[in-house]
Design a protein around this motif. Structure first.
Motif, short mmCIF file in Angstrom:
data_model
loop_
_atom_site.label_atom_id
_atom_site.label_comp_id
_atom_site.label_asym_id
_atom_site.label_seq_id
_atom_site.Cartn_x
_atom_site.Cartn_y
_atom_site.Cartn_z
N ASP A 178 7.10 5.09 -5.84
CA ASP A 178 7.45 5.54 -4.88
C ASP A 178 6.81 5.51 -3.30
O ASP A 178 6.39 6.32 -2.67
N PRO A 179 7.06 3.92 -2.94
CA PRO A 179 6.39 4.00 -1.19
C PRO A 179 6.68 4.69 -0.26
O PRO A 179 5.78 5.12 0.32
N ALA A 180 7.88 5.51 -0.26
CA ALA A 180 8.06 6.86 0.93
C ALA A 180 7.39 8.16 0.34
O ALA A 180 6.67 8.43 1.71
N GLN A 205 1.46 -14.79 -0.45
CA GLN A 205 2.87 -15.22 -0.18
C GLN A 205 3.24 -13.97 -1.01
O GLN A 205 4.19 -13.66 -0.05
N LYS A 206 2.58 -13.74 -1.99
CA LYS A 206 3.76 -12.53 -2.79
C LYS A 206 4.16 -11.39 -1.74
O LYS A 206 4.60 -10.69 -1.69
N ARG A 253 2.29 1.20 -1.94
CA ARG A 253 3.32 0.20 -0.46
C ARG A 253 2.84 -1.44 -0.58
O ARG A 253 3.80 -2.13 -0.60
N ASP A 254 1.46 -1.48 -1.22
CA ASP A 254 0.94 -2.50 -0.71
C ASP A 254 1.00 -3.24 -2.39
O ASP A 254 0.53 -4.71 -2.60
N GLY A 265 -2.51 -5.04 -4.99
CA GLY A 265 -2.70 -5.20 -3.45
C GLY A 265 -3.60 -5.22 -2.94
O GLY A 265 -4.54 -4.90 -3.11
N SER A 266 -3.86 -5.21 -1.74
CA SER A 266 -5.11 -5.52 -1.34
C SER A 266 -6.28 -3.79 -0.76
O SER A 266 -7.06 -3.87 -0.48
#
Lengths: 278, 599
Positions: free
Chosen positions: A174-176, A273-274, A182-183, A150-151
């Protein structure tokens, strides 16, 4: 007729030897269009493996033909000879055989062994470039999943206890609690930009699997408990099959994914897009 | 070496008095079932291998049919497994079961049992002039333990979870985590590990016995350098087997413990199988691979060395001349046995072990072609100028050479790690090992059978049927296994129950050709079975020495009496292969003949 059986053996053996060589020489199944050779190589390291393969093919093929034809010749000549003929010994006897084997096979081994190391080193000893695109691959019964950082350029940590296929948490993220995850972008397809080195970080979720792309000349096991990696640069755009080659259970035959080699623009677009789909 | 020979020669006279042998048994059970007689035990091993090979072949038929006609019901199959083959159509997991059982039956119960345990048991004591094995009771135990292992393995066909599906290599953790890993990973897999564990015990008993017998029970004059080549092959094989099975046995025990006692020898932490986090930690899947292949590679030579010995023995007899060099052949077999322990890592080039070690394992693997090539050249060179007699036995011996070369050259490819990246786990490997260890070894068994059947049963086999059997099998096996190499070059992956990948579908016609060839070749084996049974009961009576052979097994009536030499100790006067000389009986002189001859 005296010696008929021996001559029959010789003839059949010659036919077998020549017939066996035909698909090797023509790269196709007798008179059909079925291709029986490696598909065109799409990697930067593959040509060394291909060269190695064809050299070995020449040496092994010649040894094969020579041995079979000599066997056929000797059986033709010496089977069921009349009783009064004398036993003759091969000129030079065993010494010639030992020397021949040492010289012929010995030189073959040295040549192949040294060459082979070079091809192997390209894949395994040369580390990936520091700016190689890192992608994580996870193999599980019976699917491959891929993760892009991700970014933020960082992979979130893995928590096997949080794996939940029902909710598409294939990696156990575990994005929480974990900002870095998260990304992260998780996909079922391995998209890579063309002519850019990719470092594939591999781990298994459950049992052993393997990552095999014929066109890439890459095959590497996923071993549970080990973090392994391979690196490659794909040189031709297109879609290629990734198949599992390590027996992993009832769905083994059906465990596959696609490698999608794209131009840099297409890849950037695909990533965007993803990212929006996650 | 010569000191060893001299020492052994000095010891032999002490040796052969050591064994206090048993009296001829009276009852049926002691005579034919729990017999201590090495000849009966040898035949029992042969019979077990025969049952195993026909089951194994039938399994391969089902696999081949399913692979190319996946929707065709196979008659009778639903009776074997209702869940595995509903309506006679094989499920993917049942395909893997068939494959696992095929491999296990063939490698352990056929290729280890027939050329080594069966013929070795029968002929090793006779060829060295002994009355029996050194430990007849151990010998009986080793057969019945093998039989127990066979029963345990075949019981796995009938357990509720289905037979094991992890292949004959049973890689952990698939084989270790239990039924979470899917069907075929329940009790059937435990039975598999138990069966191999028991088999290892049997093989250890057997190989110890072979070693002790060879070293201690040679008769007067039978120095090590006068032993027939097949005796040497069995001896070297038992040394290999002793070390190899001793490693596989604890490995299987650890696997069983992982499965039933909750240990984690082969299972690392953090595995999620079927959505369940496994309660294991600290194990290593690579440990299993190392232990398995430390056995697994020498196992190839356990299968092929006895075949090499048998083929040499049969060829020399058919060529009516000694090999170019007896000693070189023995040294080559020793070199192969020695090197066989240093090459196991070539099964693991892409397993994730240190890539430097791949190069280290590659070198001895390539090196092993040197003794193998020397042996091949000696066989070929000995054919030159010989008076080769074509019989069913010699045809299979010649076929062995051809197969051994064909299967051997493909080893060149797989020994190189860089090429293995592409060919690993493709059907190229399947073609390679089936030819070199499967078919070649089985040709050795066939050569041995046609050659020794008259001695073992007192009756001749039909030569006509034997030759027909050879032609069909020789052409048939090439038709089956050569195409596997071509498919492998196209990247065709092995161990797939259904060919569904885009690139595999166009290859199906080649698979169909293989299947048809396999059905035909398999059917030809019934000619052999018929010949075996027909000749056993109604064959022509065999003379003592129908092939005009020189070694001790032909110095006694066919079949041999209970104590082999009628209470006497034979005395050996010469090398094992005195052919092409002017003896009183023809162009050969028996090992126990005292006559003085000039070559």
């Amino acid at each position: 007729m005296r010696g008929l059986m021996g001559k029959l053996f010789a003839v059949i053996l010659v036919v077998i030897a020549l017939a066996s060589a035909i698909p090797i020489v023509t790269h196709t199944w007798y008179g059909s269009a079925i291709r029986l050779s490696p598909p065109p190589d799409i990697s930067t390291h593959g040509h060394a493996i291909d060269e190695q393969l064809s050299e070995t093919m020449i040496e092994a093929g010649l040894s094969f033909l020579a041995a079979q034809l000599v066997l056929a010749l000797f059986v033709w000549k010496f089977a069921d000879r009349k009783g009064d003929t004398q036993i003759r010994t091969f000129p030079g006897g065993a010494k010639v055989m030992v020397i021949a084997a040492l010289v012929l096979v010995g030189s073959e081994i040295l040549a192949l062994g040294v060459l082979s190391q070079k091809a192997w080193a390209n894949v395994y000893f040369k580390p990936a470039a520091p700016d190689a695109l890192q992608i994580q691959a996870q193999a599980g019964q019976f699917a491959f999943y891929f993760r892009y950082p991700g970014s933020d350029g960082k992979f979130g940590a893995l928590h096997p206890d949080k794996i939940d296929e029902g909710n598409s948490n294939f990696f156990g993220l575990d994005p929480a609690n974990d900002v870095e995850s998260r990304d992260d972008i998780v996909t079922g397809e391995l998209a890579v930009p063309v002519n850019r080195e990719v470092l594939l970080l591999m781990h298994a979720k459950d049992v052993g699997h393997s990552f095999y792309v014929r066109e890439l000349r890459i095959q590497q096991d996923f071993v549970p408990g080990l973090d392994l990696s391979v690196h490659f640069t794909a040189t031709t755009t297109g879609k290629y099959e990734i198949v599992c080659t390590q027996l992993c259970g009832l769905g083994h035959y059906n465990m596959k994914a696609y490698l999608n080699v794209m131009s840099q623009e297409d890849f950037d677009h695909w990533m965007k897009q993803k990212a929006s789909e996650q | 070496m010569s000191e060893v020979v001299a020492l052994a020669a000095a010891e032999h006279s002490i040796g052969h008095d050591v064994a206090q042998h048993h009296a001829p048994p009276q009852g049926f059970i002691r005579k034919h079932i729990f017999s201590l007689d090495h000849k009966v035990i040898g035949k029992q091993y042969y019979a077990l291998a025969l049952v195993a090979v026909f089951i194994g072949m039938a399994l391969s038929w089902v696999m081949r049919i399913h692979l190319v006609w996946p929707n065709a019901p196979i008659p009778g199959l639903r009776f074997l497994s209702k869940t595995g083959a509903p309506g006679g159509i094989v499920t993917p997991e049942y395909y893997l079961s068939l494959m696992t059982m095929h491999g296990t039956l063939m490698v352990f119960f056929v290729l280890t049992n027939a050329p080594f345990a069966a013929f070795g048991n029968y002929f090793l004591p006779i060829q060295i002039g002994a009355e029996d094995m050194a430990f007849p009771r151990f010998n009986m135990m080793s057969f019945w333990t093998t039989f127990l292992a066979f029963c345990i393995l075949t019981a796995a066909f009938f357990v509720p979870d289905g037979p094991p599906i992890s292949g004959w290599t049973s890689y952990a953790p698939l084989s270790a985590v239990g039924s979470d890993a899917g069907p075929g990973e329940g009790f059937g897999q435990t039975l598999w590990a138990l069966s191999i564990f028991v088999f290892c015990i049997a093989s250890l008993l057997g190989s110890l016995n072979f070693i002790a017998t060879t070293l201690d029970l040679r008769t007067k004059g039978m120095t090590l350098s006068r032993m027939p080549i097949c005796t040497w092959a069995w001896f070297i094989t038992s040394c290999i087997a002793l070390l190899a099975f001793a490693v596989l046995m604890p490995a299987c025990l650890l696997l069983i413990l992982d499965r039933v006692a909750g240990t984690s020898f082969f299972i690392p932490a953090g595995l999620v199988v079927s959505d369940r986090l496994q309660p294991h930690s600290g194990g290593s899947p690579l440990l299993w691979q190392h232990l398995f292949w430390f056995f697994g590679h020498p196992e190839v030579y356990i299968a092929i060395l006895p075949a090499m010995g048998i083929v040499s023995h049969v060829l020399v007899n058919s060529m009516r001349r000694p090999l170019l060099s007896y000693r070189v052949v023995i040294y080559c077999m020793m070199a192969i046995g020695f090197l066989s322990y240093m090459v196991w890592g070539h099964h693991m080039f892409i397993s994730g072990m240190n890539p430097f070690s791949s190069l280290l394992f590659s070198f001895p693997t390539l090196l092993i072609t040197i003794p193998a090539t020397i042996m091949t050249l000696i066989w070929l060179g000995s054919l030159y100028g010989s008076k080769l007699r074509i019989t069913a036995a010699s045809l299979f011996a010649l076929g062995f050479i051809s197969m051994f070369v064909s299967g051997g050259v493909s080893g060149f490819f797989l020994a190189q790690p860089s090429i293995d990246i592409y060919l690993h786990a493709t059907t190229f490997v399947v073609g390679h090992f089936h030819m070199v260890m499967g078919v070649a070894a089985i040709f050795g068994i066939f050569a041995g059978t046609y050659f020794w059947f008259p001695k073992m049963t007192g009756r001749m086999m039909s030569e006509k049927l034997g030759k027909l059997h050879f032609w069909l099998t020789f052409v048939g096996t090439y038709c089956i296994f050569m195409p596997f190499h071509y498919l492998g070059l196209a990247g065709n992956v092995r161990r797939y129950a259904v060919l569904v990948d885009d690139y595999l579908i166009p290859l199906i016609p080649v698979h169909r050709f293989i299947t048809i060839a396999a059905l035909f070749t398999g059917a030809a084996q019934f000619i052999f079975l018929y010949n075996l049974i027909q000749s056993r009961f109604w064959g022509e009576a065999a003379p003592a020495n129908p092939w005009e052979c020189t070694s001790l097994e032909w110095s006694m009536p066919s079949p041999p009496p209970f104590d082999n030499f009628g209470g006497k100790h034979p005395v050996v006067y010469r090398d094992p292969y005195q052919y092409g000389v002017n003896g009183s009986k023809g162009d050969f002189v028996m090992q126990d003949s005292p006559e003085v001859v000039k070559a």
